[in-house]
Design an enzyme around this catalytic site. Structure first.
Site, short mmCIF file in Angstrom:
data_model
loop_
_atom_site.label_atom_id
_atom_site.label_comp_id
_atom_site.label_asym_id
_atom_site.label_seq_id
_atom_site.Cartn_x
_atom_site.Cartn_y
_atom_site.Cartn_z
N ASP A 265 -39.92 -12.38 37.88
CA ASP A 265 -38.56 -12.70 37.39
C ASP A 265 -38.55 -14.26 37.72
O ASP A 265 -39.11 -14.76 38.27
CB ASP A 265 -37.54 -11.85 37.95
CG ASP A 265 -36.16 -11.68 37.28
OD1 ASP A 265 -35.97 -12.90 36.35
OD2 ASP A 265 -35.27 -11.03 37.38
C1 BGC Z 1 -33.40 -12.09 34.80
C2 BGC Z 1 -34.48 -11.42 34.01
C3 BGC Z 1 -34.58 -12.43 32.59
C4 BGC Z 1 -34.97 -13.90 33.31
C5 BGC Z 1 -35.24 -14.86 31.98
C6 BGC Z 1 -33.53 -13.56 35.11
O1 BGC Z 1 -32.22 -14.35 35.87
O2 BGC Z 1 -33.09 -11.48 36.05
O3 BGC Z 1 -34.13 -10.37 33.46
O4 BGC Z 1 -35.50 -11.97 31.82
O5 BGC Z 1 -33.95 -14.20 34.00
O6 BGC Z 1 -34.14 -15.10 31.41
#
Ligand code: BGC
Length: 751
Positions: A265
């Site tokens: 993530d």
């Molecule tokens: C989220 C993810 C997301 C990523 C990119 C993170 O803060 O938890 O689900 O895909 O950001 O935007």
């Protein structure tokens, strides 16, 4: 370099070069050849620095390529319910970008359809639109289990039940990947809250992991062959999930045979050595946290620090080679290096899918003979509530979409009512935000949910003038359609705050905000025909208003055609068929995650409720709730009959058939749900577990036969002592019906 190697390399370069996206309209070359020879030959050409450039970000949403070898960057985008608006290479939104997209109903709405083929259609829309925007990976589906109704991201997830989650996700993944775009199932694993999500340690038993939190991931790996998975922010039992020796190396990659790429993530990697050794293949987002628009990509854990560690001999280079092989494989399978033709964006077909998912995902929960609204005379309908005019697509966190359009509830009602009804509108309540109220009072109280009876004063205030205006029109109307519920944050607070549906925040409780309860009370006092429509990623507390309204529709966040679908249901053009993918208890304190376990905990969060998540708990304890898992009404009625069970395939499979008849006057869908219960388990087991479901269309008076085939494995439980799935010889009851509390057909079988 000998001549054979030279020739091989030339072939590889030529084929990569030819893979520049060609303007064809088909989805050809769907099964590109993955050549390990090509992969090995390329690997030999790479310096350590080049290898490392592939395993971390090169901009906010790309990971690195190697221009010298014609290896392009991989381009990613959220997900999960539309292709996100454009960021530049930095983090800010790109001005004037051509990024309008189809805004699909959110994940929980998709799951409420209980229609597996819609999962596939949904995925196809995303795959095609992602391809059209030159994205190679779509960051979805979100398949974390809904453990508490307070999780701010429940709207993105699917269900409290692992089987329903898995089955809806299979189609999603297949649909996306048919277009050569990798799906990225997220967030692996036990990311069931937003509070303290970057550090919290989820303390969860091995049995609960295997029975509740892991199965949907296992299914998308083994049955849908997902090409990538996103590691979550949190720790699980002491180690960060993104680089978890047991969960990533042993289970995901070894036991399940996942041959794709584990992407972190955004900023979930916390340690170079662990990320190198325990399975993180691509590190994203890390330095963005430190510097928004000029991150230092060499500063990533898997960049310079990894280089030092390998050069010093602390970690073998072979661990990087494994990551690079996986990345090259993903590139070859996907649009990065294979031609899948061109995608399409904002087509009528995509909008039709958005409409169909909303039509089947919006749930009619209560109806005292008021819906559908059908009248020969011209009647007045008062539409009341801020959510009737609110647009939701561009909010909620990383899932934000620049929707081509979004039909609000009021627009939908006006369109479908035409001039047959007089529609009047009043806002009734207004969202407002006081940073101080939330920061000082509410956010802190979220940590004490076990005894969370603190009043959330900030979100309870009403606007008396708006209430009076609304009451004035409600008095004169034949019907009142109240449209309220949750929102994604406040104006100016795109990521959401306090008690709303948003990434990075959990709700404090389920109380209706902004004085909506007071408004509803006033409306039901002056008008006996109030229909309540609630938007949001969870329910709201119902006890003070549910008995006074004639009907209740839960609309979730139903996407760009949500207003149309809602109105079609209200006026009877569409027969509702959505079923709850979660239990609607009245208060969050009724849920085992709060009453037995912890939510959101502190540095640690104990999942003491173990496998008793959602209906598994309510059914086992015989606790009745306002609306049970699987419940949802229709304008027609159905009868289940003639259940027959038999064994097939040398007793390895159980075949279950039954008949469903539409006993009413309107055509519609019904969802047959098959639950299983073990009669005398030697260990504690939930009273019922969902094992199969099927959605069928029936004309009035029509009868259809349905068939389910269950493998014996479906009867197993995860034995914590032996760490294996175990089947006990026993009597098992199969229960068939249309919700977890309505299973009129039951048969016992011996296994
Ligand atoms: C989220 C993810 C997301 C990523 C990119 C993170 O803060 O938890 O689900 O895909 O950001 O935007």
């Amino acid at each position: 370099m000998n001549s054979l190697r030279c020739f091989l390399l030339l072939m590889i370069m030529t084929s990569f070069y030819n893979c520049e996206r060609k303007a064809t309209s088909s989805m050809k070359d769907k099964s590109p050849e993955i050549s390990s020879e090509k992969i090995e030959a390329l690997l030999t050409q790479m310096t350590l620095k080049e290898k490392l450039s592939l395993i971390h970000a090169s901009s906010s949403f790309t990971s690195g390529g190697i221009p010298r070898l014609n290896i392009p960057e991989i381009s990613m985008s959220d997900g999960p319910h539309g292709v996100r608006y454009e960021h530049g290479r930095g983090w800010s939104r790109l001005e004037n970008a051509d990024d309008q997209a189809t805004y699909l109903p959110t994940g929980i709405t998709l799951a409420s359809t209980w229609n597996k083929s819609l999962g596939l259609q949904y995925g196809r829309v995303l795959g095609s639109e992602a391809k059209e925007r030159n994205k190679n990976i779509i960051l979805g589906p979100g398949i974390n289990i809904i453990r508490s109704p307070l999780n701010g991201r429940n709207f993105e997830y699917l269900s409290e039940d692992p089987y329903l989650t898995a089955q809806m996700a299979i189609g999603y993944v297949n649909g996306v990947q048919e277009h050569g775009v990798a799906a990225c199932a997220k967030h692996f694993v036990a990311n069931n809250q937003e509070t303290n999500r970057s550090n919290v340690d989820a303390l969860v038993s091995n049995r609960a992991l295997h029975e509740i939190y892991l199965p949907a991931f296992k299914t998308v790996v083994q049955d849908a062959h997902v090409w990538s998975i996103m590691g979550s922010y949190n720790k699980v039992n002491g180690q960060f999930a993104t680089h978890h020796e047991y969960l990533v190396n042993s289970i995901l990659k070894n036991d399940w045979g996942f041959d794709g790429v584990l992407i972190s993530d955004w900023a979930s990697v916390k340690d170079t050595k662990e990320a190198l050794l325990y399975g993180t293949d691509i590190e994203m987002g890390t330095e963005l946290v430190k510097s928004f628009n000029n991150p230092d990509y060499d500063g990533f854990y898997l960049a310079n620090p990894a280089e030092k560690m390998i050069e010093s001999g602390e970690v073998e280079e072979s661990v990087v080679d494994d990551k690079v092989r996986r990345i090259l494989k993903l590139m070859m399978r996907s649009t990065v290096l294979t031609d899948y033709g061109q995608g399409e964006r904002n087509t009528e077909e995509h909008q039709k899918t958005a409409l169909q998912v909303a039509q089947e995902g919006i749930i009619l929960l209560k109806n005292e003979q008021i819906l559908p609204i059908i009248s020969a005379e011209k009647k007045t309908i008062a539409v009341i509530g801020h959510n009737a005019i609110r647009k939701f697509a561009s909010r909620g966190g990383s899932s934000q979409v620049n929707a081509l359009y979004e039909i609000s509830a009021l627009e939908g009602i006006q369109k479908i009512a035409g001039d047959k009804y007089e529609i009047v509108f009043s806002e009734g309540y207004e969202p407002y935000f006081d940073e101080n109220d939330f920061r000082k009072e509410n956010v802190q109280t979220a940590a004490q949910t076990k005894v969370n009876n603190v009043k959330v004063a900030a979100s309870k205030k009403s606007n008396q003038k708006l209430i009076q205006d609304a009451v004035a029109i409600a008095k004169k109307a034949d019907y009142v359609i109240f449209v309220g519920g949750w929102i994604h944050g406040f104006d100016g607070y795109a990521w959401g705050e306090g008690t709303f549906d948003s990434e990075a925040r959990d709700k404090v409780n389920l109380k209706l905000t902004f004085g909506q309860e007071e408004l509803l009370q006033e409306l039901t006092t002056v008008n006996r025909n109030v229909i309540s429509v609630i938007y949001g990623g969870s329910q709201v507390e119902m006890k003070n208003w549910l008995p006074n309204v004639k009907a209740y529709i839960h609309a979730w966040y139903p996407g760009m055609e949500g207003g149309t679908a809602l109105a079609q249901i209200l006026f009877g053009d569409v027969n509702p068929s959505g079923k709850l993918p979660v239990t609607f208890a009245n208060s969050h304190m009724d849920y085992p995650s709060h009453s037995i376990g912890e939510f959101p905990g502190g540095d640690e969060v104990k999942y003491t409720e173990d496998i008793f998540v959602g209906y598994r708990y309510f059914a086992s304890k015989n606790i009745s709730v306002p609306f049970a898992f699987g419940h949802g009404l229709s304008y027609t009625s159905f009868a289940f009959s003639n259940m027959v069970t038999s064994t097939v395939d040398n007793d390895n499979e159980i075949r279950v058939t039954c008949e469903i008849t539409n006993t009413g006057d309107m055509a519609g869908y019904e969802v047959a749900q098959l639950y299983m219960s073990q009669n005398k388990p030697s260990v504690v087991r939930p009273k019922i577990e969902l094992k199969e479901f099927s959605k069928v269309w029936l004309e009035p008076k029509e009868t259809k036969k349905i068939e389910f085939v269950l493998h014996k494995d479906a009867f197993k439980y995860f034995d914590a002592n032996t760490n294996t799935w175990t089947l006990e010889k026993d009597m098992y009851t199969l229960l068939l019906g249309n919700s977890s509390v309505n299973t009129p057909l039951q048969k016992s079988i011996k296994i």
